[in-house]
Scaffold this motif. Structure first.
Motif, PDB file in Angstrom:
ATOM      1  N   ALA A  83       0.821  -1.216   0.000  1.00  0.00           N
ATOM      2  CA  ALA A  83       0.000   0.000   0.000  1.00  0.00           C
ATOM      3  C   ALA A  83       0.851   1.260   0.000  1.00  0.00           C
ATOM      4  CB  ALA A  83      -0.940  -0.002   1.208  1.00  0.00           C
ATOM      5  N   VAL A  84       1.857   1.342   0.860  1.00  0.00           N
ATOM      6  CA  VAL A  84       2.637   2.583   0.929  1.00  0.00           C
ATOM      7  C   VAL A  84       3.456   2.813  -0.331  1.00  0.00           C
ATOM      8  CG1 VAL A  84       2.723   2.604   3.465  1.00  0.00           C
ATOM      9  CG2 VAL A  84       4.661   1.665   2.183  1.00  0.00           C
ATOM     10  N   LEU A  85       3.771   1.729  -1.042  1.00  0.00           N
ATOM     11  CA  LEU A  85       4.541   1.879  -2.276  1.00  0.00           C
ATOM     12  C   LEU A  85       3.671   1.870  -3.528  1.00  0.00           C
ATOM     13  CD1 LEU A  85       7.693  -0.246  -1.446  1.00  0.00           C
ATOM     14  CD2 LEU A  85       7.460   2.246  -1.469  1.00  0.00           C
ATOM     15  N   GLY A  86       2.363   1.785  -3.341  1.00  0.00           N
ATOM     16  CA  GLY A  86       1.451   1.819  -4.481  1.00  0.00           C
ATOM     17  C   GLY A  86       1.571   0.616  -5.393  1.00  0.00           C
ATOM     18  N   VAL A 131       9.759  -1.707  13.190  1.00  0.00           N
ATOM     19  CA  VAL A 131       9.707  -0.525  12.318  1.00  0.00           C
ATOM     20  C   VAL A 131      11.030  -0.353  11.569  1.00  0.00           C
ATOM     21  CG1 VAL A 131       9.432   1.987  12.213  1.00  0.00           C
ATOM     22  CG2 VAL A 131       7.911   0.623  13.655  1.00  0.00           C
ATOM     23  N   ASN A 132      12.140  -0.574  12.239  1.00  0.00           N
ATOM     24  CA  ASN A 132      13.423  -0.449  11.550  1.00  0.00           C
ATOM     25  C   ASN A 132      13.581  -1.503  10.459  1.00  0.00           C
ATOM     26  OD1 ASN A 132      15.229   1.801  12.737  1.00  0.00           O
ATOM     27  ND2 ASN A 132      14.184   0.926  14.491  1.00  0.00           N
ATOM     28  N   TYR A 133      13.112  -2.717  10.705  1.00  0.00           N
ATOM     29  CA  TYR A 133      13.094  -3.757   9.676  1.00  0.00           C
ATOM     30  C   TYR A 133      12.200  -3.329   8.512  1.00  0.00           C
ATOM     31  CZ  TYR A 133      11.028  -7.892   7.457  1.00  0.00           C
ATOM     32  OH  TYR A 133      10.533  -8.783   6.553  1.00  0.00           O
ATOM     33  N   GLN A 134      10.997  -2.851   8.837  1.00  0.00           N
ATOM     34  CA  GLN A 134      10.042  -2.459   7.809  1.00  0.00           C
ATOM     35  C   GLN A 134      10.598  -1.334   6.928  1.00  0.00           C
ATOM     36  OE1 GLN A 134       6.508  -0.356   9.060  1.00  0.00           O
ATOM     37  NE2 GLN A 134       5.226  -1.634   7.744  1.00  0.00           N
ATOM     38  N   VAL A 135      11.272  -0.384   7.544  1.00  0.00           N
ATOM     39  CA  VAL A 135      11.878   0.719   6.778  1.00  0.00           C
ATOM     40  C   VAL A 135      12.872   0.166   5.760  1.00  0.00           C
ATOM     41  CG1 VAL A 135      13.499   2.657   6.969  1.00  0.00           C
ATOM     42  CG2 VAL A 135      11.523   2.536   8.489  1.00  0.00           C
ATOM     43  N   LEU A 136      13.676  -0.784   6.169  1.00  0.00           N
ATOM     44  CA  LEU A 136      14.668  -1.363   5.255  1.00  0.00           C
ATOM     45  C   LEU A 136      14.003  -2.151   4.133  1.00  0.00           C
ATOM     46  CD1 LEU A 136      17.359  -2.458   7.848  1.00  0.00           C
ATOM     47  CD2 LEU A 136      17.382  -0.440   6.352  1.00  0.00           C
ATOM     48  N   VAL A 137      12.953  -2.891   4.444  1.00  0.00           N
ATOM     49  CA  VAL A 137      12.228  -3.619   3.404  1.00  0.00           C
ATOM     50  C   VAL A 137      11.613  -2.643   2.409  1.00  0.00           C
ATOM     51  CG1 VAL A 137      10.273  -5.151   2.912  1.00  0.00           C
ATOM     52  CG2 VAL A 137      11.803  -5.655   4.828  1.00  0.00           C
ATOM     53  N   ALA A 152       9.725   8.635   3.634  1.00  0.00           N
ATOM     54  CA  ALA A 152       8.537   9.478   3.464  1.00  0.00           C
ATOM     55  C   ALA A 152       7.245   8.669   3.423  1.00  0.00           C
ATOM     56  CB  ALA A 152       8.675  10.318   2.195  1.00  0.00           C
ATOM     57  N   GLU A 153       7.281   7.545   2.728  1.00  0.00           N
ATOM     58  CA  GLU A 153       6.073   6.732   2.598  1.00  0.00           C
ATOM     59  C   GLU A 153       5.620   6.185   3.953  1.00  0.00           C
ATOM     60  OE1 GLU A 153       8.465   6.519  -1.181  1.00  0.00           O
ATOM     61  OE2 GLU A 153       8.924   6.139   0.918  1.00  0.00           O
ATOM     62  N   LEU A 154       6.550   5.636   4.714  1.00  0.00           N
ATOM     63  CA  LEU A 154       6.171   5.084   6.016  1.00  0.00           C
ATOM     64  C   LEU A 154       5.858   6.186   7.022  1.00  0.00           C
ATOM     65  CD1 LEU A 154       8.463   1.960   6.423  1.00  0.00           C
ATOM     66  CD2 LEU A 154       5.968   2.011   6.200  1.00  0.00           C
ATOM     67  N   HIS A 155       6.576   7.291   6.943  1.00  0.00           N
ATOM     68  CA  HIS A 155       6.272   8.395   7.851  1.00  0.00           C
ATOM     69  C   HIS A 155       4.832   8.860   7.625  1.00  0.00           C
ATOM     70  CE1 HIS A 155       6.608  12.573   9.514  1.00  0.00           C
ATOM     71  NE2 HIS A 155       7.151  11.858  10.485  1.00  0.00           N
ATOM     72  N   ALA A 156       4.450   9.018   6.374  1.00  0.00           N
ATOM     73  CA  ALA A 156       3.076   9.426   6.051  1.00  0.00           C
ATOM     74  C   ALA A 156       2.071   8.365   6.520  1.00  0.00           C
ATOM     75  CB  ALA A 156       2.930   9.677   4.552  1.00  0.00           C
ATOM     76  N   ALA A 168       6.055   6.660  13.515  1.00  0.00           N
ATOM     77  CA  ALA A 168       6.225   7.817  12.624  1.00  0.00           C
ATOM     78  C   ALA A 168       7.565   8.479  12.895  1.00  0.00           C
ATOM     79  CB  ALA A 168       5.084   8.813  12.818  1.00  0.00           C
ATOM     80  N   ARG A 169       7.930   8.577  14.174  1.00  0.00           N
ATOM     81  CA  ARG A 169       9.218   9.172  14.537  1.00  0.00           C
ATOM     82  C   ARG A 169      10.374   8.390  13.908  1.00  0.00           C
ATOM     83  NH1 ARG A 169      10.581  12.580  18.645  1.00  0.00           N
ATOM     84  NH2 ARG A 169      12.779  12.597  19.230  1.00  0.00           N
TER      85      ARG A 169
END
Length: 167
Positions: free
Chosen positions: A12-15, A151-157, A71-75, A62-63
């Motif tokens: 979803a966040v990457l469309g 969250v750190n794992y998810q950001v890297l993925v 940007a995508e995950l922060h949003a 979000a932090r």
């Protein structure tokens, strides 16, 4: 028990829709995709949130996404924060440039989140002791550690999948 979301957050966040070649590539690792999504659900919609409310979890996520400049995950997490009951205080937590004053417990939690996100090798037992000193118990610390790790794992993925999508 967690509440299952019907949509994969990373897609979803990457469309990514079903016509995307990157979506098809992710589906080749359906088990990993499933475990990532169920980990998300466990982190953000546990049956008992304990001392970290659903809104606080979204603000902390979000932090972290902001610290990574994702940007995508922060949003995504800012939107989740709104859905979960945002307040000005939680909005401040979600902004990685803000360190709210006057609340030692919150300042210690945020310092730990920021440290483990940006410089995990520098985290020591003293950082955990600081969390105990401001009133966190074992369950709180494990909850916080799991949230940070996920969250750190998810950001890297997301970063890796985004590179595949864009190249």
């Amino acid at each position: 028990m967690t509440v299952s979301t019907k949509v994969d957050v990373i897609d979803a966040v990457l469309g990514l829709d079903s016509s995307s070649p990157v979506h098809a590539l992710r589906e080749r690792r359906a088990k990993l995709k499933h475990f990532t999504q169920t980990s998300y659900e466990a982190a953000f919609t546990p049956s008992d949130p304990g001392n970290f409310s659903f809104a606080m979890r979204a603000a902390l996520a979000a932090r972290m996404a902001g610290l990574w400049r994702s940007a995508e995950l922060h949003a995504h997490y800012k939107e989740l924060l709104e859905e979960r009951g945002s307040t000005p205080g939680l909005q401040a937590i979600a902004d990685p440039g803000v360190v709210p004053e006057g609340d030692e417990r919150l300042a210690t939690i945020l310092a730990h989140v920021d440290l483990v996100t940006l410089k995990p090798r520098e985290a020591t037992r003293a950082n955990i002791e600081a969390l105990y000193a401001v009133g966190l118990d074992d369950r709180d610390i494990v909850t916080l550690a799991g949230l940070i790790a996920f969250v750190n794992y998810q950001v890297l993925v997301v970063a890796g999948v985004k590179m595949l999508r864009d190249n």
